[in-house]
Scaffold this motif. Structure first.
Motif, short mmCIF file in Angstrom:
data_model
loop_
_atom_site.label_atom_id
_atom_site.label_comp_id
_atom_site.label_asym_id
_atom_site.label_seq_id
_atom_site.Cartn_x
_atom_site.Cartn_y
_atom_site.Cartn_z
N GLU A 239 44.94 49.41 71.42
CA GLU A 239 46.38 49.18 71.68
C GLU A 239 46.60 48.21 72.83
OE1 GLU A 239 47.19 53.32 72.03
OE2 GLU A 239 46.69 53.54 69.90
N ALA A 240 45.69 48.21 73.80
CA ALA A 240 45.79 47.26 74.91
C ALA A 240 45.60 45.82 74.42
CB ALA A 240 44.74 47.59 75.97
N VAL A 241 44.97 45.64 73.27
CA VAL A 241 44.73 44.32 72.71
C VAL A 241 45.88 43.86 71.83
CG1 VAL A 241 43.25 42.98 71.15
CG2 VAL A 241 42.23 44.54 72.83
N TYR A 242 46.33 44.72 70.90
CA TYR A 242 47.28 44.24 69.89
C TYR A 242 48.75 44.48 70.22
CZ TYR A 242 47.67 48.98 67.84
OH TYR A 242 47.90 50.31 67.62
N ILE A 243 49.09 45.53 70.95
CA ILE A 243 50.51 45.80 71.19
C ILE A 243 51.19 44.68 71.98
CG2 ILE A 243 52.12 47.31 72.42
CD1 ILE A 243 50.66 49.70 71.34
N PRO A 244 50.57 44.12 73.05
CA PRO A 244 51.23 43.01 73.74
C PRO A 244 51.55 41.83 72.82
CG PRO A 244 49.43 43.85 75.07
CD PRO A 244 49.32 44.53 73.74
N PHE A 245 50.68 41.56 71.85
CA PHE A 245 50.96 40.46 70.90
C PHE A 245 52.22 40.75 70.10
CE2 PHE A 245 50.72 38.75 66.61
CZ PHE A 245 50.54 37.40 66.86
N PHE A 246 52.35 41.98 69.59
CA PHE A 246 53.51 42.29 68.76
C PHE A 246 54.78 42.50 69.59
CE2 PHE A 246 49.95 43.36 65.94
CZ PHE A 246 50.28 42.54 64.88
N ASN A 247 54.62 42.75 70.88
CA ASN A 247 55.79 42.75 71.75
C ASN A 247 56.40 41.34 71.86
OD1 ASN A 247 55.88 45.46 72.39
ND2 ASN A 247 54.59 45.25 74.21
N ARG A 248 55.55 40.33 71.71
CA ARG A 248 56.01 38.94 71.81
C ARG A 248 56.35 38.34 70.46
NH1 ARG A 248 51.17 38.80 74.77
NH2 ARG A 248 50.24 37.56 73.08
N ASN A 249 55.79 38.90 69.37
CA ASN A 249 55.94 38.30 68.04
C ASN A 249 56.54 39.30 67.07
OD1 ASN A 249 54.21 35.56 68.21
ND2 ASN A 249 53.16 37.14 69.39
N ARG A 250 57.82 39.19 66.84
CA ARG A 250 58.54 40.18 66.02
C ARG A 250 58.65 39.78 64.55
NH1 ARG A 250 61.46 43.41 69.52
NH2 ARG A 250 60.07 43.85 71.27
N GLU A 251 57.97 38.70 64.14
CA GLU A 251 58.02 38.35 62.71
C GLU A 251 57.17 39.30 61.87
OE1 GLU A 251 55.03 35.38 64.58
OE2 GLU A 251 56.85 36.46 65.12
N TRP A 252 56.38 40.12 62.54
CA TRP A 252 55.59 41.14 61.86
C TRP A 252 56.25 42.51 62.02
CZ3 TRP A 252 50.94 40.52 59.21
CH2 TRP A 252 50.31 39.26 59.32
N LYS A 253 56.10 43.35 61.00
CA LYS A 253 56.36 44.77 61.15
C LYS A 253 55.03 45.45 61.44
CE LYS A 253 60.80 45.35 59.73
NZ LYS A 253 61.82 46.31 60.17
N LEU A 254 55.06 46.43 62.33
CA LEU A 254 53.83 47.05 62.80
C LEU A 254 53.76 48.51 62.38
CD1 LEU A 254 51.28 47.01 64.62
CD2 LEU A 254 52.79 47.45 66.58
N VAL A 255 52.63 48.90 61.78
CA VAL A 255 52.35 50.30 61.45
C VAL A 255 51.13 50.74 62.24
CG1 VAL A 255 51.74 51.96 59.65
CG2 VAL A 255 53.32 50.09 59.13
N ILE A 256 51.28 51.81 63.00
CA ILE A 256 50.18 52.32 63.82
C ILE A 256 49.80 53.71 63.33
CG2 ILE A 256 49.41 52.96 66.14
CD1 ILE A 256 51.45 50.99 67.25
N VAL A 257 48.53 53.89 63.01
CA VAL A 257 48.01 55.21 62.64
C VAL A 257 47.07 55.64 63.77
CG1 VAL A 257 46.92 56.59 60.86
CG2 VAL A 257 48.09 54.47 60.23
N PRO A 258 47.56 56.45 64.72
CA PRO A 258 46.74 56.76 65.90
C PRO A 258 45.56 57.66 65.56
CG PRO A 258 49.07 57.35 66.23
CD PRO A 258 48.86 57.10 64.77
N CYS A 259 44.51 57.51 66.35
CA CYS A 259 43.40 58.46 66.29
C CYS A 259 43.73 59.57 67.29
CB CYS A 259 42.10 57.75 66.68
SG CYS A 259 40.65 58.77 66.49
#
Length: 406
Positions: A239-259
């Motif tokens: 999450e430390a890697v990918y969440i900052p990217f999607f905070n800046r780029n909203r053209e994607w919808k994000l689905v997170i399946v946590p462990c």
């Protein structure tokens, strides 16, 4: 010394449970129920086949074998045991087995009591489950026991394939069905020759899931024609890697399946994400429209969620080690895999054949996502290779059954 080590492990589990460790509490609670479950579920006159798995991954590996056994040999009953709480709750409702419980801690007394109650006709240990006291007692009782989908690599060898305890355990198996030739060669090097290379039964399982994949209307509404990114088995390091990217780029919808689905874990994800999050169990057709991120807070949807992905990150690959890549690959989804992939034979194979893209850090993640977003032909080619890789490696279950004579 081995049994003494087991007693130390039991003490540590009890201490962890005392201090509130969730998995330790679940493990102890499950162990307390094991013999009550056996007393309730086992019926005189039935013949039982025993499958033992570590956690959810081993359970998924065992399912093709259990289902084939159920279809071809209905005269046998099946008992399934777990080492870890992961997957146990999911398996309790599994209709193809007659009893589900935890494997007792591997002391001689526990083992004898367990086998006296079960009296299995044969036993299957999935992947790398090597419990010395249990395997020794099975051998002493002349009960056939098989290792299924096990794999041995150079790292595992250094950790002790040639060590005395593991060597003793390996010699207890009637036969070992391994995933690759390298594993067979390593076992031959320590004098174990009752080995067959058959592949991984997990391939058979994900293909079955693909064939039976159901629709998820909430996910379809959530996507709304947007590009959908799925982070499966997501861990904090990922999450430390990918969440900052999607905070800046909203053209994607994000689905997170946590462990890990406890409330604190999910709240930590919601705090990191700058957009609007909705938990799947709280989602409606109304509130899902305004959400940017959907958190799957239930155990049984991951393998179906990948069906809707345009791009997926396999969790654990920026932390303790990549999780199962096949659940996504079977759908022909282009995969991103972080640097911690060496312990997964399938992840390494996908990277080598071009069915996945390696990502090194947060900056590289953004670069690779943008590349795949902008180059549709490249993205589709990676996904197609991933899907073909899965289909080309099915059939392990049938090979095992032929060799055993079932």
């Amino acid at each position: 010394m081995y049994t003494f080590g087991i007693y130390i492990y039991i003490l540590l589990v009890r201490l962890a449970a005392l201090f509130g460790h969730r998995k330790a509490r679940l493990k102890l609670a499950g162990h307390k129920q094991t013999f009550a479950v056996l007393n309730e579920k086992l019926k005189p006159g039935n013949e039982y086949i025993w499958f033992h798995v570590s956690s959810r991954g081993g359970f998924e590996q065992s399912r093709p074998m259990i289902e084939r056994l159920h279809a071809t040999h209905p005269e046998y009953r099946v008992v399934l045991t777990f080492f870890s709480p992961s997957g146990y709750e999911l398996a309790k409702s599994y209709q193809q087995v007659d009893a589900v419980c935890f494997l007792p801690f591997d002391t001689r007394r526990n083992v004898k009591r367990f086998l006296d109650a079960l009296q299995p006709r044969m036993a299957f240990f999935m992947k790398c489950e090597f419990w010395l006291n249990c395997l020794t007692e099975l051998k002493n009782r002349n009960i056939p026991v098989y290792s299924i989908s096990s794999v041995f690599d150079n790292k595992r060898s250094r950790l002790g394939v040639t060590g005395s305890r593991l060597r003793l355990a390996l010699h207890c198996f009637t036969h070992l069905f391994v995933q690759d030739e390298n594993s067979k060669a390593m076992l031959k090097g320590i004098g174990i020759n009752n080995v067959s290379v058959v592949g991984n039964t997990r391939f058979d399982r994900v293909v079955k899931v693909l064939e039976q994949a159901r629709q998820i209307p909430l996910l379809e509404t959530f996507a709304q024609g947007n590009r959908l990114f799925v982070a499966g088995c997501s861990q904090r390091d990922d999450e430390a890697v990918y969440i900052p990217f999607f905070n800046r780029n909203r053209e994607w919808k994000l689905v997170i399946v946590p462990c890990g689905l406890d409330d604190e874990r999910i709240k930590s994800i919601e705090k990191q994400y700058a957009g609007t999050c909705v938990r799947y169990t709280r989602a409606t057709m109304e509130n899902i429209h305004n959400a940017d991120c959907l958190i799957i807070d239930t155990y049984d949807l991951l393998s179906v969620v990948y069906k809707y992905a345009d791009l997926a990150l396999i969790g654990g690959s920026f932390g303790r080690g990549v999780r199962n890549v096949l659940e996504a690959a079977v759908y022909g989804v282009p995969l991103l895999i972080g640097p911690e992939s060496n312990r997964s034979h399938e992840a390494q194979s996908l990277l080598e054949c071009g069915g996945a893209v390696k990502v090194t850090d947060a900056y590289d993640f953004g670069e690779k996502v943008n590349l795949l977003y902008n180059d549709k032909e490249y993205s589709e080619r990676i996904g197609a290779i991933a899907g073909e890789y899965v289909m080309e490696n099915t059939g392990a279950t049938a090979r095992i059954f032929r060799e055993i004579g079932l």
